[in-house]
Write a protein that holds these residues in place. Structure first.
Motif, short mmCIF file in Angstrom:
data_model
loop_
_atom_site.label_atom_id
_atom_site.label_comp_id
_atom_site.label_asym_id
_atom_site.label_seq_id
_atom_site.Cartn_x
_atom_site.Cartn_y
_atom_site.Cartn_z
N TRP A 162 0.88 -1.17 0.00
CA TRP A 162 0.00 0.00 0.00
C TRP A 162 0.92 1.21 0.00
O TRP A 162 1.63 1.45 0.98
CB TRP A 162 -0.89 -0.03 1.22
N GLU A 166 -0.34 7.06 -0.16
CA GLU A 166 -1.77 6.76 -0.06
C GLU A 166 -2.20 6.63 1.39
O GLU A 166 -3.20 7.23 1.81
CB GLU A 166 -2.08 5.47 -0.83
N TRP A 167 -1.47 5.82 2.19
CA TRP A 167 -1.91 5.65 3.57
C TRP A 167 -1.65 6.89 4.42
O TRP A 167 -2.36 7.16 5.38
CB TRP A 167 -1.36 4.39 4.21
N VAL A 170 -4.67 8.95 3.89
CA VAL A 170 -5.82 8.39 4.61
C VAL A 170 -5.76 8.77 6.08
O VAL A 170 -6.77 9.16 6.69
CB VAL A 170 -5.86 6.85 4.44
N TYR A 176 -11.28 6.92 6.77
CA TYR A 176 -11.71 5.53 6.91
C TYR A 176 -12.72 5.34 8.03
O TYR A 176 -13.29 4.26 8.20
CB TYR A 176 -10.50 4.60 7.11
N LEU A 187 -10.35 -1.52 4.63
CA LEU A 187 -9.12 -2.14 4.14
C LEU A 187 -9.38 -3.16 3.04
O LEU A 187 -8.63 -3.24 2.07
CB LEU A 187 -8.38 -2.81 5.31
N ASN A 190 -11.80 -1.19 0.01
CA ASN A 190 -11.20 -0.02 -0.64
C ASN A 190 -9.74 -0.27 -1.00
O ASN A 190 -9.36 -0.22 -2.17
CB ASN A 190 -11.31 1.20 0.27
N VAL A 191 -8.91 -0.53 0.05
CA VAL A 191 -7.48 -0.65 -0.19
C VAL A 191 -7.15 -1.91 -1.00
O VAL A 191 -6.44 -1.84 -2.02
CB VAL A 191 -6.70 -0.66 1.15
N GLN A 194 -8.14 -1.72 -4.58
CA GLN A 194 -7.27 -0.89 -5.40
C GLN A 194 -5.87 -1.47 -5.56
O GLN A 194 -5.22 -1.31 -6.59
CB GLN A 194 -7.18 0.51 -4.77
N TYR A 195 -5.42 -2.21 -4.50
CA TYR A 195 -4.08 -2.81 -4.53
C TYR A 195 -4.22 -4.31 -4.22
O TYR A 195 -3.99 -4.74 -3.08
CB TYR A 195 -3.16 -2.13 -3.52
N ALA A 198 -1.54 -6.33 -2.28
CA ALA A 198 -1.17 -5.94 -0.91
C ALA A 198 -1.26 -7.15 0.02
O ALA A 198 -2.18 -7.97 -0.09
CB ALA A 198 -2.08 -4.83 -0.41
#
Length: 332
Positions: A162, A166-167, A170, A176, A187, A190-191, A194-195, A198
């Motif tokens: 990640w 980006e984090w 956030v 969040y 997580l 969303n995360v 997108q990834y 991860a």
């Protein structure tokens, strides 16, 4: 006949040795099995259990992401918390997208908490995205901490893959927590969406000692109990000293004196040797008077003789603390 008997006699020691070797090997194997079973009953683990254990094949191998023996933990900050640092199983890497299937287990698989936020029967839990607050974290990994009720158990893990920017965004925006969405929902939906590459590294499980008091008494050997007590005393002493260091440096900065780092190091070294390692009202008073005495004689630091500087500063400290200095030095 005698030659035949002689040859058989010669073989007897070899047969006996072979039997002894086999017996020793069997005993070692049994001991290893017993030790493994004992360790299994004392392990703290984060493992994968699909659908909360439904539809799983009993013959399938359990997927363990991280584990450690309960007795290998240590008191965290004070005696109210017991933290167990997990060893990552490099053969099983958890994807962030699969984190809902993870459980904190003890005693070979008895669940204490689950990370599935969609199961309404699970006890409440929440968490926060902490970033890189632990100095031991390297690279761009982002730390997340979760707290579970009613047993008051904490789980810390790192997210790899990640991007830092980006984090950090956030955390800065704290988005969040919006719309009452659960941190796991954020997580995973969303995360991880997108990834997708991860991954998660589980690093520690922390227990409130009031809830594991019996385990601490029964599972820790006398030697281990002594080790963790010593470690806790060292932690407390170090935190106490850090408060003294901050107090001295802040006072020097407010006074606008002794800008050179050498000066503050010398003052702190004398205070530590003198036994002023904790902040109390009496100690603070002595420390302030000691700094004032040094301020009135700044030339003491001009000497190239380190021993002379140390001796002079110790004399200043003795003058400000009186007989208390001997008591402090004896205690330290």
């Amino acid at each position: 006949m005698s030659e035949e008997n002689m040859s058989i006699s010669d073989l007897l020691p070899l047969v006996a040795a072979a039997l002894n070797d086999q017996a020793a090997a069997d005993a070692a194997k049994e001991l290893a099995t017993a030790r493994e079973e004992r360790d299994m009953s004392q392990r703290v683990e984060v493992l994968c259990s699909l659908n909360n254990g439904d539809y799983e094949d009993d013959d399938d191998e359990t997927i363990v992401y991280g584990s450690a023996l309960f007795e290998e933990g240590y008191y965290f900050c004070d005696k109210n918390l017991w933290e167990v640092t997990l060893q990552q199983n490099m053969g099983n890497i958890c994807r962030l997208a699969d984190v809902r299937d993870c459980h904190i287990c003890v005693g070979g698989g008895f669940p204490m908490a689950t990370l599935d936020d969609t199961d309404s029967s699970n006890p409440l839990f929440g968490g926060s995205i902490d970033g890189d607050r632990r100095q031991t974290i390297s690279g761009d990994a982002c730390e997340v901490s979760l707290c579970f009720c009613p047993h008051t158990v904490w789980l810390n893990f790192l997210i790899h893959g990640w991007p830092r920017e980006e984090w950090e965004a956030v955390i800065q925006e704290d988005d969040y927590h919006q719309d009452e969405q659960h941190i796991i929902h954020f997580l995973v939906e969303n995360v991880a969406e997108q990834y997708p590459d991860a991954t998660v590294e589980f690093i520690a499980v922390t227990f409130a000692t009031r809830n594991v008091h019996g385990a601490l008494k029964r599972l820790l050997s006398s030697k281990r109990k002594e080790e963790v007590r010593t470690d806790l005393d060292e932690q407390i002493a170090e935190r106490d000293w850090e408060k003294v260091v901050a107090f001295v440096k802040s006072n020097l900065q407010e006074r606008g004196i002794f800008s050179q780092q050498y000066h503050s190091r010398a003052i702190l070294a004398v205070l530590r040797i003198g036994g002023f390692k904790t902040r109390t009202e009496a100690n603070d008073d002595v420390i302030l008077r000691f700094i004032a005495a040094c301020e009135q004689s700044p030339g003491v630091f001009d000497s190239d003789d380190g021993e002379e500087v140390f001796t002079t500063l110790m004399q200043y400290l003795r003058e400000q603390s009186g007989s208390d200095l001997d008591d402090h030095m004896e205690e330290s």
